[in-house]
Motif scaffolding. Structure first.
Motif, PDB file in Angstrom:
ATOM      1  N   VAL A 238       0.986  -1.417  -0.026  1.00 21.01           N
ATOM      2  CA  VAL A 238      -0.021   0.052   0.022  1.00 21.01           C
ATOM      3  C   VAL A 238       0.835   1.157   0.027  1.00 21.01           C
ATOM      4  CG1 VAL A 238      -1.577   1.349   1.397  1.00 21.01           C
ATOM      5  CG2 VAL A 238      -2.010  -1.095   0.965  1.00 21.01           C
ATOM      6  N   THR A 239       2.215   1.258   0.784  1.00 17.94           N
ATOM      7  CA  THR A 239       3.153   2.401   0.614  1.00 17.94           C
ATOM      8  C   THR A 239       3.447   2.604  -0.795  1.00 17.94           C
ATOM      9  OG1 THR A 239       3.659   1.915   3.118  1.00 17.94           O
ATOM     10  CG2 THR A 239       5.202   3.126   1.743  1.00 17.94           C
ATOM     11  N   ALA A 240       3.853   1.399  -1.496  1.00 18.29           N
ATOM     12  CA  ALA A 240       4.496   1.636  -2.761  1.00 18.29           C
ATOM     13  C   ALA A 240       3.202   2.242  -3.932  1.00 18.29           C
ATOM     14  CB  ALA A 240       4.805   0.330  -3.175  1.00 18.29           C
ATOM     15  N   LEU A 241       2.082   1.720  -3.668  1.00 14.82           N
ATOM     16  CA  LEU A 241       0.734   2.023  -4.475  1.00 14.82           C
ATOM     17  C   LEU A 241       0.514   3.622  -4.293  1.00 14.82           C
ATOM     18  CD1 LEU A 241      -1.101  -1.287  -4.332  1.00 14.82           C
ATOM     19  CD2 LEU A 241       0.074  -0.516  -6.301  1.00 14.82           C
ATOM     20  N   SER A 242       1.007   3.922  -3.170  1.00 13.85           N
ATOM     21  CA  SER A 242       0.422   5.421  -2.682  1.00 13.85           C
ATOM     22  C   SER A 242       1.530   6.257  -3.472  1.00 13.85           C
ATOM     23  CB  SER A 242       0.615   5.633  -1.037  1.00 13.85           C
ATOM     24  OG  SER A 242      -0.237   4.907  -0.408  1.00 13.85           O
ATOM     25  N   VAL A 243       2.832   5.713  -3.418  1.00 11.09           N
ATOM     26  CA  VAL A 243       3.833   6.464  -4.024  1.00 11.09           C
ATOM     27  C   VAL A 243       3.344   6.468  -5.681  1.00 11.09           C
ATOM     28  CG1 VAL A 243       6.324   6.876  -4.978  1.00 11.09           C
ATOM     29  CG2 VAL A 243       5.511   5.870  -2.512  1.00 11.09           C
ATOM     30  N   MET A 244       3.106   5.366  -6.488  1.00  8.42           N
ATOM     31  CA  MET A 244       2.772   5.324  -7.627  1.00  8.42           C
ATOM     32  C   MET A 244       1.249   6.003  -8.049  1.00  8.42           C
ATOM     33  SD  MET A 244       5.253   3.724  -8.904  1.00  8.42           S
ATOM     34  CE  MET A 244       4.822   3.674 -10.508  1.00  8.42           C
ATOM     35  N   GLY A 245       0.544   6.356  -7.050  1.00  3.73           N
ATOM     36  CA  GLY A 245      -0.719   6.783  -7.458  1.00  3.73           C
ATOM     37  C   GLY A 245      -1.798   5.897  -8.221  1.00  3.73           C
ATOM     38  N   LEU A 246      -1.363   4.508  -7.729  1.00  6.23           N
ATOM     39  CA  LEU A 246      -2.089   3.327  -7.761  1.00  6.23           C
ATOM     40  C   LEU A 246      -3.128   2.794  -7.046  1.00  6.23           C
ATOM     41  CD1 LEU A 246       0.599   1.519 -10.388  1.00  6.23           C
ATOM     42  CD2 LEU A 246      -1.523   2.993 -11.050  1.00  6.23           C
ATOM     43  N   LEU A 247      -3.537   3.430  -6.260  1.00  9.00           N
ATOM     44  CA  LEU A 247      -4.305   3.023  -5.102  1.00  9.00           C
ATOM     45  C   LEU A 247      -5.932   2.683  -5.724  1.00  9.00           C
ATOM     46  CD1 LEU A 247      -3.707   5.245  -2.133  1.00  9.00           C
ATOM     47  CD2 LEU A 247      -3.114   2.993  -2.230  1.00  9.00           C
TER      48      LEU A 247
ATOM     49  N   SER B 246      -9.686   2.671  -5.998  1.00  8.74           N
ATOM     50  CA  SER B 246     -10.463   3.993  -5.804  1.00  8.74           C
ATOM     51  C   SER B 246     -11.101   4.231  -4.620  1.00  8.74           C
ATOM     52  CB  SER B 246     -11.695   3.875  -6.864  1.00  8.74           C
ATOM     53  OG  SER B 246     -12.383   2.643  -6.573  1.00  8.74           O
ATOM     54  N   THR B 247     -11.028   3.112  -3.744  1.00  6.48           N
ATOM     55  CA  THR B 247     -11.492   3.301  -2.198  1.00  6.48           C
ATOM     56  C   THR B 247     -10.393   3.511  -1.331  1.00  6.48           C
ATOM     57  OG1 THR B 247     -11.065   0.914  -2.039  1.00  6.48           O
ATOM     58  CG2 THR B 247     -13.481   1.426  -2.390  1.00  6.48           C
ATOM     59  N   GLY B 248      -9.068   3.832  -1.894  1.00  6.62           N
ATOM     60  CA  GLY B 248      -8.044   4.169  -0.916  1.00  6.62           C
ATOM     61  C   GLY B 248      -7.856   5.548  -1.284  1.00  6.62           C
ATOM     62  N   GLU B 249      -7.130   6.019  -0.273  1.00 12.24           N
ATOM     63  CA  GLU B 249      -6.798   7.568  -0.433  1.00 12.24           C
ATOM     64  C   GLU B 249      -5.730   7.847   0.722  1.00 12.24           C
ATOM     65  OE1 GLU B 249      -8.984  11.921   0.486  1.00 12.24           O
ATOM     66  OE2 GLU B 249      -9.671   9.710   1.378  1.00 12.24           O
ATOM     67  N   VAL B 250      -4.531   8.714   0.225  1.00 15.22           N
ATOM     68  CA  VAL B 250      -3.590   9.250   0.860  1.00 15.22           C
ATOM     69  C   VAL B 250      -4.216  10.193   1.930  1.00 15.22           C
ATOM     70  CG1 VAL B 250      -1.483  10.621   1.194  1.00 15.22           C
ATOM     71  CG2 VAL B 250      -1.577   8.601  -0.342  1.00 15.22           C
ATOM     72  N   THR B 251      -4.447  10.128   3.225  1.00 13.21           N
ATOM     73  CA  THR B 251      -4.933  11.031   3.986  1.00 13.21           C
ATOM     74  C   THR B 251      -4.347  12.031   4.699  1.00 13.21           C
ATOM     75  OG1 THR B 251      -5.051   9.279   5.791  1.00 13.21           O
ATOM     76  CG2 THR B 251      -7.100   9.629   4.188  1.00 13.21           C
ATOM     77  N   HIS B 252      -2.875  11.656   4.820  1.00 12.61           N
ATOM     78  CA  HIS B 252      -2.164  12.776   5.327  1.00 12.61           C
ATOM     79  C   HIS B 252      -0.598  12.527   4.893  1.00 12.61           C
ATOM     80  CE1 HIS B 252       0.690  14.080   8.826  1.00 12.61           C
ATOM     81  NE2 HIS B 252      -0.152  15.149   8.776  1.00 12.61           N
TER      82      HIS B 252
END
Ligand code: ATP
Ligand code: SF4
Ligand code: MG
Length: 359
Positions: free
Chosen positions: A65-74, A76-82
């Motif tokens: 999930v950390t890697a996908l957050s970097v790639m912008g590939l989460l 649709s239900t996932g979000e970087v919140t902070h």
């Protein structure tokens, strides 16, 4: 292997020592039927130019999930919140999908455990590598095909010119992984993120792919963020290691230091669970008692407290921050023992002898 100066992108190199990747206090959450759940919490790490950093941790600790957050590939239900994710001097959190598409491939490439999730079964590999080149580089079809053959040669595909017309199902698992690496490197990114790239491969092919990643770094200068659950891979490939537990970074530092003198009890327990050389029957493995807490029911204090042999009253109520080690070395850990000189690597009554190995 071609040198980095032959890479098809022409953007300027950063002149200073700004990290290629800097993640600060990242929180990532998903909407679920039980409501929002935060699965990455306060994660921070950096990768410098040309550096190789490994991320390790049990299944479900938040590595992918950390890697996908970097790639912008989460999803649709996932979000970087902070928090913040910076590639060189560019903030990625909040980028539009369109802007992200320009970053992916050009600035950062990613390879996954299962190449079939990335390779399209209906197109030849030549077409897919050529397309990856043309998305970001202003090359004609012929020049892009020539570059594709170069890339396939570089990643060790035998007879690359004729393999250009092969479809993914006509290649072995190791060859598909090599093609995915070629696609990820097509536009000469500064950073390659590899999420368990060898887990699905047999041991010999694993070693070849790890060697390819090492060569890529050495010869092209591409920084590597390698996600793995295998500490042997960490010691072979990485210079620094980041240990994740239950969505948080709990320890990080130079591989040689962390693997020989862990400061966090979780890292120490993880190391005791590693099989010794197959020929050494004198050492018994120890599993870490208990399981990783669910993101729905995280402990209030230290997330490792329910499994920790060194737990104190304070650990149950107060969450420890990630702090630098008192010896001033490039090390950090998230434990109330971190500012003492008590190494937590001694005997741990919370672990038991067994031959099982946690993932
Ligand atoms: N789409 C999703 N919706 C809800 N929760 C998710 C979603 N994707 C991942 N999670 C949860 O996030 C947590 C971290 O998952 P992640 O895939 O990052 O773990 P990991 O460390 O990569 O594990 P593994 O070693 O098994 O690959 C897990 O609890 C997982 O169930
Ligand atoms: S803070 Fe306490 S419970 Fe957590 S790892 Fe350190 S000693 Fe163990
Ligand atoms: Mg994963």
């Amino acid at each position: 292997m071609p040198t980095r100066s032959q890479a098809p992108t022409t953007r300027p190199e950063a002149a200073d020592d700004t990290p290629v990747l800097r993640i600060d206090s990242l929180n990532t959450a998903f909407q679920t039927r039980f409501g929002p759940v935060e699965v990455v919490n306060d994660a921070s790490l950096t990768v410098h130019a040309g550096e190789s950093v490994a991320v390790v941790g049990e299944s479900g600790s938040g590595k992918s999930v950390t890697a996908l957050s970097v790639m912008g590939l989460l999803e649709s239900t996932g979000e970087v919140t902070h928090g913040s994710i910076r590639l060189r001097d560019r903030e990625l959190v909040g980028l539009s999908n369109r802007a992200y598409r320009a970053v992916r491939g050009r600035d950062v490439g990613m390879i996954f455990q299962d190449p079939t999730t990335c390779l399209d079964p209906v197109y030849t590999i030549g077409h897919q590598v050529t397309q990856a080149i043309r998305v970001h580089a202003d090359r004609g079809r012929r020049a892009a095909r020539e570059r594709a053959v170069e890339l396939l040669t570089m990643v060790g595909i035998p007879d690359p010119a004729s393999r250009m017309s092969a479809y993914p199902h006509e290649l072995s698992g190791g060859q598909r992984q090599r093609v995915m690496i070629a696609i990820a490197l097509a536009c000469g990114p500064d950073l390659l993120i590899a999420d368990e790239p060898t887990t699905a491969l047999d041991v010999t092919v694993q070693a070849q792919i790890l060697d390819l990643l090492r060569r890529t770094r050495r010869e092209l200068g591409t920084a590597l963020l390698l996600i793995t659950h295998d500490l042997a891979v960490v010691s072979e490939v990485a210079e620094r290691v980041v240990v994740m537990y239950a969505g948080q970074v709990v320890e990080q530092g130079p591989v040689a230091d962390v693997l020989t003198a862990p400061r966090h009890p979780y890292t120490a327990a993880l190391l005791r669970s590693v099989p010794p050389a197959v020929t050494d029957r004198s050492t018994r493995l120890r599993v870490i008692e208990g399981t990783v807490p669910s993101p729905h029911t995280m402990p209030d204090g230290c997330r490792f407290a329910p499994r920790c042999a060194h737990v104190m009253d304070r650990c149950v109520t107060e969450q420890p921050p990630l702090v630098a080690a008192p010896d001033g070395r490039d090390r950090r850990s998230r434990c109330w023992l971190a500012d003492t000189d008590t190494p937590p690597a001694g005997s741990a009554p919370g672990t038991r002898a067994t031959t099982e190995v946690p993932r």
